[in-house]
Design an enzyme around this catalytic site. Structure first.
Site, mmCIF file in Angstrom:
data_model
loop_
_atom_site.group_PDB
_atom_site.id
_atom_site.type_symbol
_atom_site.label_atom_id
_atom_site.label_comp_id
_atom_site.label_asym_id
_atom_site.label_seq_id
_atom_site.Cartn_x
_atom_site.Cartn_y
_atom_site.Cartn_z
ATOM 1 N N ARG A 52 0.836 -1.208 0.000
ATOM 2 C CA ARG A 52 0.000 0.000 0.000
ATOM 3 C C ARG A 52 0.869 1.255 0.000
ATOM 4 O O ARG A 52 0.554 2.245 -0.672
ATOM 5 C CB ARG A 52 -0.960 -0.012 1.188
ATOM 6 N N LYS A 151 -2.638 7.000 1.082
ATOM 7 C CA LYS A 151 -2.350 7.271 2.487
ATOM 8 C C LYS A 151 -1.218 8.306 2.516
ATOM 9 O O LYS A 151 -0.049 7.979 2.668
ATOM 10 C CB LYS A 151 -1.975 5.980 3.218
ATOM 11 N N GLU A 184 -16.008 6.651 5.522
ATOM 12 C CA GLU A 184 -15.222 6.004 6.578
ATOM 13 C C GLU A 184 -15.228 6.903 7.801
ATOM 14 O O GLU A 184 -15.804 7.992 7.780
ATOM 15 C CB GLU A 184 -13.787 5.745 6.101
#
Ligand code: PMP
Length: 285
Positions: A52, A151, A184
């Site tokens: 990721r 991220k 989220e």
């Protein structure tokens, strides 16, 4: 004695772990990161986190200073140097040192920072009694802006929502996307239980592709639950039997109130507790 911090190509004492004020990670939030757990001396889902990180870097065109194997080795060295048996590792790669001005191309080399320490996001008591949350007014990043899947070091979108929660003496906020669907929480993925089925918004609703989320989906399916990834509305949260959040730091935590409405019996529900127990056992396998 302080921590041993990985800085670029070596371990340094905490007191010497310093970076330039011209690093674009600091000046512009230009960089990527991961938060990773260590359980019983083993790094949890290490490959998924490294993958990721590199995907986030690729999405913002940040050239990683080392390859995945080397990064993995640096991380393991940092965990070992700090004798971390149970803890939390923060792995950060910034765009690096540049000049004043946005241009990332003048930053010659990304900087690597690895901190192996501990984290406690919520007090133990909240895992038993559940978390109270609000719906944030701050909308999750639009997919045509900074993708919620990256991220990145720029968390202002979620920080603004977190402030809304803190203003109301709550610890978390649910964020919705530009179409009004649940995206989220500010640092966790969202799940809903209704009539024995488990639901989570699809990643395309504007969430980070949570590694804990993926593990919990797998465990729930192993336990025989139907898990559906589909768009959820604020109404779906209000009428849920159970709501829980998942994340590296939070693990699995029940939500018992949203916008003043009690969820279920006002305590973390049976499926939430079952999944938390299963998760706790799984990470120590
Ligand atoms: N969403 C956001 C915005 C996050 O920052 C995180 C990580 N704390 C998560 C979801 C959960 O992802 P993971 O399970 O990979 O930690």
């Amino acid at each position: 004695m302080g921590l041993k911090i990985w800085l670029n190509d070596k371990l340094v004492d905490e007191a010497d772990a310093k970076v330039s004020v011209f690093d674009h990670g600091l000046l512009y939030g230009d960089g990527v990161f991961e938060g990773i757990r260590v359980y019983s001396g083993k790094v949890f889902e290490l490959k998924a986190h490294i993958d990721r990180l590199y995907e986030s870097a690729s999405a913002i065109r940040l050239k990683m200073p080392v390859d995945r194997e080397t990064m993995t080795d640096y991380l393991l060295q940092t965990v070992a140097a700090n004798n971390l048996d149970d803890g939390y590792v923060r792995l950060v790669v910034t765009r690096g040192v540049g000049t004043l001005g946005l241009n990332p191309l003048v930053c010659e080399k990304g900087q690597i920072i690895i901190i192996a320490a501990t984290i406690q996001l919520y007090p133990r008591e909240i895992y038993e009694n559940g978390l109270k949350v609000i719906s944030a007014n701050t909308m999750r990043n639009h997919p045509l802006a900074v993708s919620p899947q990256i991220k990145s070091l720029n968390y202002l979108n979620n920080i603004l929502a977190k402030l809304e929660a803190l203003d109301r003496d709550m610890l978390e906020a649910i964020m919705y996307n530009h179409m009004g669907y649940v995206a989220e929480a500010t640092g966790d993925n969202v799940f809903v239980v209704r009539a024995g089925k488990v639901y989570s918004p699809p990643i395309s609703a504007g969430s980070l592709e949570g590694i804990t989320r993926a593990v919990v989906i797998k465990l729930a399916r192993e336990l025989g639950y139907d898990v559906l990834e589909q768009n959820l509305t604020r109404y779906d949260l209000y009428v849920a039997d159970e709501i829980f959040l998942t994340g590296t730091a939070a693990e699995v935590i029940g939500v018992v109130e949203i916008d003043g409405r009690t969820i279920g019996m006002g305590k973390p529900g049976p499926i939430t507790r079952e999944l938390l127990a299963k998760f706790e056992a799984y990470v120590r396998q």
